[in-house]
Design a protein around this motif. Structure first.
Motif, short mmCIF file in Angstrom:
data_model
loop_
_atom_site.label_atom_id
_atom_site.label_comp_id
_atom_site.label_asym_id
_atom_site.label_seq_id
_atom_site.Cartn_x
_atom_site.Cartn_y
_atom_site.Cartn_z
N PRO A 217 0.80 -1.23 0.00
CA PRO A 217 0.00 0.00 0.00
C PRO A 217 0.84 1.28 0.00
N GLU A 218 2.00 1.24 0.69
CA GLU A 218 2.84 2.45 0.71
C GLU A 218 3.39 2.75 -0.67
N ALA A 219 3.87 1.71 -1.35
CA ALA A 219 4.41 1.90 -2.70
C ALA A 219 3.33 2.39 -3.65
N ALA A 220 2.13 1.82 -3.53
CA ALA A 220 1.02 2.23 -4.40
C ALA A 220 0.65 3.69 -4.14
N ALA A 221 0.62 4.09 -2.87
CA ALA A 221 0.28 5.48 -2.52
C ALA A 221 1.35 6.43 -3.05
N LEU A 222 2.62 6.05 -2.91
CA LEU A 222 3.71 6.89 -3.40
C LEU A 222 3.65 7.02 -4.92
N ARG A 223 3.36 5.91 -5.60
CA ARG A 223 3.24 5.94 -7.06
C ARG A 223 2.10 6.87 -7.48
N ARG A 224 0.96 6.80 -6.79
CA ARG A 224 -0.17 7.70 -7.12
C ARG A 224 0.22 9.16 -6.91
N GLU A 225 0.94 9.41 -5.81
CA GLU A 225 1.37 10.79 -5.53
C GLU A 225 2.30 11.29 -6.63
N HIS A 226 3.20 10.44 -7.08
CA HIS A 226 4.11 10.82 -8.18
C HIS A 226 3.32 11.10 -9.46
N GLN A 227 2.33 10.25 -9.74
CA GLN A 227 1.51 10.45 -10.93
C GLN A 227 0.78 11.79 -10.88
N VAL A 228 0.25 12.13 -9.70
CA VAL A 228 -0.46 13.41 -9.55
C VAL A 228 0.51 14.57 -9.82
#
Length: 196
Positions: free
Chosen positions: A117-128
Motif C-alpha cells: 500500500p505504501e508503494a502504491a500510494a507513493l506511485r499515485r502521488e508521483h503520478q499526480v
C-alpha cells in the motif's frame, strides 16, 4: 546522401536550421525504425526509442566529431536506447505466487513484494505531481506531448500538419519541454523521476 552533404546538414542543424533538421529526419527515420524494430519492442517502446534517439542527436548535434558518420552514430545510439528499454523492462516482470510454495511453475521471483500500500500510494502521488507539471505547460506543448506519446506512433510529418509546426522544430521543442518538466519535478522533490 554524400558525406559532404551530410556534414553541411549537420552543421546547419546545429545552428537551428529547421530545413536541415527536416532533411536529416527524412533521410534517417527509416534507418532508426529498422534498428529499433530489430529489437522486437512493443509499439510504444519502439516509438519512445526512436524519439529518444532523435532527442540524443538534438542534445549532441554540435558535439559530433565526424558529422558525415551521423548514420552510424544514430544506429549506435538507437541500439543503446533499445538495450536500456529491455533492461528496464526486465525489472518489471509479473510473477505467480502461491503462499505455500513460492513462485509457481518457473515464474521469476525478484525479492519481496514492493507493491504494498505504501508503494502504491507513493506511485499515485508521483503520478499526480507529473500530471500537474504537464497541466502547467502551455496548451500547445501539452498537445505536442500527447501526439508524441500516442499509440500507435504518429509520424513527425503528421504531427507537423496537425500543429502547424515545422518537422525540424518538433525534436528541439520536445527537448525543451522535457527539460522544463524535469525542473518542475525536481522542484517538487522528485529528482528520482527522470524524464528521458
Amino acid at each position: 546522401m554524400e558525406p559532404p552533404e551530410v556534414t553541411v546538414l549537420i552543421h546547419r542543424a546545429a545552428k537551428g536550421d529547421g530545413a536541415a533538421w527536416n532533411a536529416i529526419v527524412d533521410e534517417y527515420s527509416g534507418l532508426l525504425w529498422s534498428v529499433v524494430r530489430g529489437f522486437r519492442l512493443n509499439e510504444a517502446q519502439a516509438a519512445d526509442a526512436v524519439q529518444t534517439t532523435w532527442l540524443r542527436l538534438v542534445e549532441h548535434v554540435a558535439d559530433l566529431r565526424e558529422p558525415e558518420h551521423v548514420a552510424g552514430w544514430l544506429k549506435t545510439t538507437a541500439h543503446r536506447v533499445c538495450l536500456q528499454v529491455i533492461r528496464q523492462g526486465g525489472r518489471e516482470q509479473l510473477t505467480d505466487w502461491d503462499e505455500d510454495r513460492g513462485p509457481v511453475s518457473g515464474a521469476r521471483y525478484d525479492g519481496p513484494d514492493e507493491d504494498g500500500p505504501e508503494a502504491a500510494a507513493l506511485r499515485r502521488e508521483h503520478q499526480v505531481l507529473v500530471r500537474r507539471a504537464l497541466a502547467a505547460l502551455p496548451d500547445r506543448h501539452q498537445q505536442l506531448m500527447e501526439l508524441l506519446i500516442a499509440s500507435p506512433p504518429i509520424s513527425y510529418q503528421d504531427i507537423s500538419a496537425r500543429l502547424g509546426m515545422p518537422v525540424g522544430s518538433i525534436g528541439p521543442t520536445r527537448a525543451r519541454i522535457l527539460a522544463r518538466l524535469r525542473e518542475a519535478l525536481a522542484t517538487a522533490g522528485l529528482e528520482d523521476l527522470v524524464l528521458r
